[in-house]
Design a protein around this motif. Structure first.
Motif, PDB file in Angstrom:
ATOM      1  N   PHE B 226      31.778  29.538 -10.096  1.00 42.38           N
ATOM      2  CA  PHE B 226      31.339  30.808 -10.665  1.00 42.38           C
ATOM      3  C   PHE B 226      32.085  31.943  -9.984  1.00 42.38           C
ATOM      4  O   PHE B 226      32.332  31.892  -8.787  1.00 42.38           O
ATOM      5  CB  PHE B 226      29.825  30.964 -10.495  1.00 42.38           C
ATOM      6  CG  PHE B 226      29.074  29.952 -11.304  1.00 42.38           C
ATOM      7  CD1 PHE B 226      28.553  30.290 -12.538  1.00 42.38           C
ATOM      8  CD2 PHE B 226      28.952  28.642 -10.860  1.00 42.38           C
ATOM      9  CE1 PHE B 226      27.905  29.344 -13.312  1.00 42.38           C
ATOM     10  CE2 PHE B 226      28.309  27.690 -11.622  1.00 42.38           C
ATOM     11  CZ  PHE B 226      27.782  28.038 -12.860  1.00 42.38           C
ATOM     12  N   ALA B 227      32.458  32.945 -10.763  1.00 44.28           N
ATOM     13  CA  ALA B 227      33.229  34.040 -10.186  1.00 44.28           C
ATOM     14  C   ALA B 227      32.961  35.316 -10.963  1.00 44.28           C
ATOM     15  O   ALA B 227      32.555  35.286 -12.127  1.00 44.28           O
ATOM     16  CB  ALA B 227      34.717  33.700 -10.229  1.00 44.28           C
ATOM     17  N   LYS B 242      24.919  34.673 -13.037  1.00 52.24           N
ATOM     18  CA  LYS B 242      24.252  33.772 -12.110  1.00 52.24           C
ATOM     19  C   LYS B 242      23.209  34.490 -11.248  1.00 52.24           C
ATOM     20  O   LYS B 242      22.186  33.905 -10.878  1.00 52.24           O
ATOM     21  CB  LYS B 242      25.307  33.107 -11.210  1.00 52.24           C
ATOM     22  CG  LYS B 242      24.773  31.918 -10.450  1.00 52.24           C
ATOM     23  CD  LYS B 242      25.835  31.299  -9.556  1.00 52.24           C
ATOM     24  CE  LYS B 242      25.240  30.095  -8.829  1.00 52.24           C
ATOM     25  NZ  LYS B 242      26.073  29.664  -7.708  1.00 52.24           N
ATOM     26  N   GLY B 243      23.463  35.760 -10.940  1.00 51.76           N
ATOM     27  CA  GLY B 243      22.547  36.530 -10.094  1.00 51.76           C
ATOM     28  C   GLY B 243      21.150  36.645 -10.691  1.00 51.76           C
ATOM     29  O   GLY B 243      20.150  36.684  -9.973  1.00 51.76           O
ATOM     30  N   LEU B 253      26.768  39.244 -11.205  1.00 48.31           N
ATOM     31  CA  LEU B 253      27.963  39.340 -12.049  1.00 48.31           C
ATOM     32  C   LEU B 253      28.884  38.125 -11.971  1.00 48.31           C
ATOM     33  O   LEU B 253      30.032  38.179 -12.382  1.00 48.31           O
ATOM     34  CB  LEU B 253      28.759  40.622 -11.735  1.00 48.31           C
ATOM     35  CG  LEU B 253      28.007  41.917 -12.043  1.00 48.31           C
ATOM     36  CD1 LEU B 253      28.812  43.123 -11.594  1.00 48.31           C
ATOM     37  CD2 LEU B 253      27.704  42.012 -13.535  1.00 48.31           C
ATOM     38  N   LEU B 254      28.373  37.019 -11.419  1.00 53.12           N
ATOM     39  CA  LEU B 254      29.159  35.784 -11.413  1.00 53.12           C
ATOM     40  C   LEU B 254      28.887  35.003 -12.699  1.00 53.12           C
ATOM     41  O   LEU B 254      27.732  34.818 -13.086  1.00 53.12           O
ATOM     42  CB  LEU B 254      28.798  34.914 -10.208  1.00 53.12           C
ATOM     43  CG  LEU B 254      29.643  35.088  -8.939  1.00 53.12           C
ATOM     44  CD1 LEU B 254      29.629  36.526  -8.473  1.00 53.12           C
ATOM     45  CD2 LEU B 254      29.165  34.163  -7.842  1.00 53.12           C
ATOM     46  N   PHE B 255      29.965  34.592 -13.344  1.00 52.72           N
ATOM     47  CA  PHE B 255      29.851  33.753 -14.532  1.00 52.72           C
ATOM     48  C   PHE B 255      30.691  32.497 -14.334  1.00 52.72           C
ATOM     49  O   PHE B 255      31.616  32.479 -13.521  1.00 52.72           O
ATOM     50  CB  PHE B 255      30.322  34.514 -15.779  1.00 52.72           C
ATOM     51  CG  PHE B 255      29.407  35.643 -16.155  1.00 52.72           C
ATOM     52  CD1 PHE B 255      28.326  35.429 -17.005  1.00 52.72           C
ATOM     53  CD2 PHE B 255      29.606  36.921 -15.646  1.00 52.72           C
ATOM     54  CE1 PHE B 255      27.470  36.464 -17.337  1.00 52.72           C
ATOM     55  CE2 PHE B 255      28.747  37.963 -15.969  1.00 52.72           C
ATOM     56  CZ  PHE B 255      27.672  37.735 -16.815  1.00 52.72           C
ATOM     57  N   LYS B 256      30.338  31.468 -15.080  1.00 51.91           N
ATOM     58  CA  LYS B 256      31.075  30.214 -14.947  1.00 51.91           C
ATOM     59  C   LYS B 256      32.517  30.407 -15.419  1.00 51.91           C
ATOM     60  O   LYS B 256      32.753  31.005 -16.474  1.00 51.91           O
ATOM     61  CB  LYS B 256      30.381  29.140 -15.783  1.00 51.91           C
ATOM     62  CG  LYS B 256      30.904  27.754 -15.513  1.00 51.91           C
ATOM     63  CD  LYS B 256      30.098  26.742 -16.302  1.00 51.91           C
ATOM     64  CE  LYS B 256      30.618  25.344 -16.050  1.00 51.91           C
ATOM     65  NZ  LYS B 256      29.958  24.381 -16.939  1.00 51.91           N
ATOM     66  N   HIS B 292      34.200  45.399  -7.458  1.00 51.15           N
ATOM     67  CA  HIS B 292      32.823  45.013  -7.161  1.00 51.15           C
ATOM     68  C   HIS B 292      32.878  44.155  -5.904  1.00 51.15           C
ATOM     69  O   HIS B 292      33.865  43.449  -5.682  1.00 51.15           O
ATOM     70  CB  HIS B 292      32.231  44.208  -8.326  1.00 51.15           C
ATOM     71  CG  HIS B 292      30.764  43.952  -8.202  1.00 51.15           C
ATOM     72  ND1 HIS B 292      30.257  42.902  -7.493  1.00 51.15           N
ATOM     73  CD2 HIS B 292      29.699  44.643  -8.674  1.00 51.15           C
ATOM     74  CE1 HIS B 292      28.932  42.939  -7.542  1.00 51.15           C
ATOM     75  NE2 HIS B 292      28.567  43.989  -8.253  1.00 51.15           N
ATOM     76  N   THR B 293      31.816  44.226  -5.091  1.00 52.33           N
ATOM     77  CA  THR B 293      31.824  43.448  -3.840  1.00 52.33           C
ATOM     78  C   THR B 293      31.964  41.951  -4.100  1.00 52.33           C
ATOM     79  O   THR B 293      32.484  41.210  -3.276  1.00 52.33           O
ATOM     80  CB  THR B 293      30.532  43.667  -3.027  1.00 52.33           C
ATOM     81  OG1 THR B 293      29.433  43.578  -3.925  1.00 52.33           O
ATOM     82  CG2 THR B 293      30.533  44.999  -2.320  1.00 52.33           C
ATOM     83  N   ASN B 294      31.489  41.497  -5.259  1.00 60.60           N
ATOM     84  CA  ASN B 294      31.551  40.064  -5.552  1.00 60.60           C
ATOM     85  C   ASN B 294      32.829  39.643  -6.269  1.00 60.60           C
ATOM     86  O   ASN B 294      32.964  38.488  -6.649  1.00 60.60           O
ATOM     87  CB  ASN B 294      30.350  39.651  -6.412  1.00 60.60           C
ATOM     88  CG  ASN B 294      29.041  39.754  -5.643  1.00 60.60           C
ATOM     89  OD1 ASN B 294      29.055  39.809  -4.420  1.00 60.60           O
ATOM     90  ND2 ASN B 294      27.930  39.785  -6.347  1.00 60.60           N
TER      91      ASN B 294
END
Lengths: 228, 346
Positions: B226-227, B242-243, B253-256, B292-294
């Motif tokens: 996930f990213a 995912k969050g 904001l992580l998606f597969k 974004h931090t992620n």
């Protein structure tokens, strides 16, 4: 010679079917509320709190003699449903003459099984105890109506689940037991329901802190009722 | 003689007891990693795969018998919902995400754009139960299929008796989806030494390895992790990926990461289908990243590609289109099951 070979294989095959002598340890679960056996509401009653649904998974049954584990039930998953009397009693197939002084089991389904794909029997997702939008069994489900509850039709719904940190809701119950043939376990809902303010807390439907907090109250609902 | 005969019978009974159908051999190239799916708990048989295929195409899996899995996962589109940014389900309701392509599922450990599902067997429950997708329950499906003339014998062939359960429906659906292996693109032919890249494709491959391979890892063209890829939040959806499932800040904001195989068949792109063209996707990665931090580490370094380089990269990406997979008749609507009399003389 051929006969000897056949005999040898027959004996080998017979060996496969040999099982050590076992006996049945009968378990009965007795849900109660307001000092009386639980009667699920059919609607229309006037009590301030009516319980409409009680379902929960009990799993991983073990027997201990002192600190020594003497029995583990294999494939130990049991779905208790207050609306299905048969589901409230079952038996453990234990070795004859087994000495034990404590019974342990889990309320809910372990994380390994959670991640193991589709299973049948009591674990079949057909039983309405599996979340569909996010993987996970509902370990404990309690639904009903309360006059104090501001939700639609005064409904409260507690679906407790979650198998991953920090929202792991799996709980362990340890009960001292004396019975050798039958153990009756009371599940008293009074303490749980009296600890909840149904005017503000009436809905848990996902793995979260509230679910964990309520799950931690569940082991105390179980106690030994009667045995022989 | 009598003893021998009865022994023979015992042997036959034992064999019959263990008979679980004709083994199905899942074929994939030797440069693929080991599958993540545990086949020991659901070993593939031709009967179960065929049953799963019938279920995949059967609209009876929805509440009003109108929507099948294939409604949003069409074989001709790499099992995606081409030309739909978001998919529509029962009663023409629109969902919140782009229906992902389905292939190489045996190599994936979690499912859905947000990873909410932890096992392929359990994935089907999500669209089946979603009020905007199929709005049905697995218990009700089991009842409906049990009452059909054609399903109980099919379950008998696949599982040894006519009983239809949630577990069996889910495992059969898994079996069919596990056979959706995409490994016949030009890239694969090059890997196998039966074709070679043009100089433009070769340059695109070099650019791919330098800029994209950290997330879209070959040969599956995804790490299936996930990213966050720096998309601006669509405020009409407010989808945090995912969050929203794990409730952890580091998962916001992580998606597969989707595979890049079969790109031409599976547009539009991204979890909300916001980009219709590959050019727009490359424009996003080179000019449109929202910090974004992620944000994925590789994107934090930035990606620079000239127009010429982008053209070359796209030339390489097109070698990931797997026609052999997309037009594989074994994966298509099983006409003979649903319309057994069609084409036969009365």
């Amino acid at each position: 010679m051929i006969q000897a070979t056949i005999l040898y294989h027959l004996l080998l095959a017979a060996n496969l079917f040999y099982v050590a002598p076992t006996t049945e340890l009968r378990l009965e679960f007795l849900p109660s509320y307001a000092q009386a056996p639980l009667n699920l509401s059919e609607g229309g009653e006037t009590e301030t709190i009516q319980i409409e649904k009680l379902k929960c998974y009990l799993s991983n049954f073990e027997l201990y003699e002192g600190t020594q584990r003497v029995f583990v039930e294999t494939n130990s998953y049991h779905l208790l449903d207050a609306s299905v009397p048969n589901s409230l009693s079952f038996h453990l197939e234990i070795p004859s003459n087994l000495n034990f002084s404590e019974m342990r089991f889990k309320i809910g389904i372990d994380s390994t099984t959670h991640a193991g794909g589709a299973f049948g029997g009591d674990l079949d997702p057909m039983h309405g105890m599996y979340w569909t939008w996010q993987s996970g069994y509902i370990n404990f489900k309690l639904e009903g109506r309360a006059t104090a509850c501001p939700a639609r039709k005064n409904k409260f719904q507690f679906h407790l689940g979650g198998y991953q940190y920090p929202f792991n809701t799996l709980q362990e119950v340890r009960l001292p037991v004396k019975g050798k043939k039958m153990i009756a376990v009371a599940i008293e809902l009074d303490e749980l329901l009296s600890s909840i303010d149904l005017a503000t807390d009436y809905l848990i439907m996902s793995p979260n802190a509230a679910a964990v907090k309520m799950a931690q109250q569940l082991p105390a609902l179980f106690s030994i009722e009667d045995e022989n | 003689m009598k003893i021998k005969l009865s022994l023979l019978w015992i042997c036959l009974f034992v064999i019959a007891g263990f008979y679980v159908g004709d083994q199905y051999d899942l074929l994939y190239p030797n440069y693929f990693p080991a599958p993540a799916y545990d086949f020991t708990k659901n070993s593939l048989t031709k009967e179960k795969v065929a049953l799963g295929r019938a279920l995949f195409y059967d609209p009876k899996l929805s509440k009003d018998n109108t929507i099948s899995c294939a409604s949003c996962h069409s074989p001709y589109n790499g099992f995606a919902h081409t030309d739909h940014d978001l998919s529509h389900g029962i009663n023409d309701q629109i969902g919140t995400r782009n229906a992902p392509a389905l292939f190489n599922l045996a190599w994936q450990k979690s499912f859905m754009w947000d990873g909410a599902i932890n096992h392929l067997d359990m994935q089907a429950l999500a669209p089946i139960s979603h009020p905007k997708e199929m709005n049905e329950s697995i218990a009700s499906i089991a009842q409906k299929l049990q009452a059909e003339v054609k399903y109980p014998p099919f379950f008998l062939r696949a599982f040894g008796d006519r009983v239809i359960t949630g577990e069996r429906i889910l495992k059969a659906l898994s079996q069919f989806q596990l056979t959706l292996v995409s490994a016949g693109a030009k890239y694969d032919q090059v890997k196998k030494g039966t074709a070679s890249f043009s100089s433009q494709e070769a340059n695109g491959y070099r650019l791919f390895q330098a800029n994209c391979n950290s997330c879209h890892v070959e040969p599956l063209f995804s790490s299936y992790a996930f990213a966050s890829n720096g998309l601006a939040i669509d405020t009409t959806l407010n989808d945090f990926g995912k969050g929203a499932i794990t409730k952890k800040a580091r998962d916001q904001l992580l998606f597969k990461i989707p595979s890049l195989r079969n790109l031409s068949y599976t547009y539009p792109y991204m979890h909300d289908g916001r980009f219709r063209k590959l050019r727009s996707v490359l424009k996003h990665y080179t000019e449109g990243i929202v910090p974004h931090t992620n944000l994925a580490p590789r994107l934090q370094k930035g990606i620079t590609l000239s127009v010429r380089e982008q053209t070359d990269l796209i030339a390489f990406l097109l070698t990931l289109n797997d026609k052999e997979f997309v037009f594989n008749a074994d994966h298509q609507f099983p006409k003979s099951f649903f319309f057994p009399k069609e084409g036969l003389e009365d």
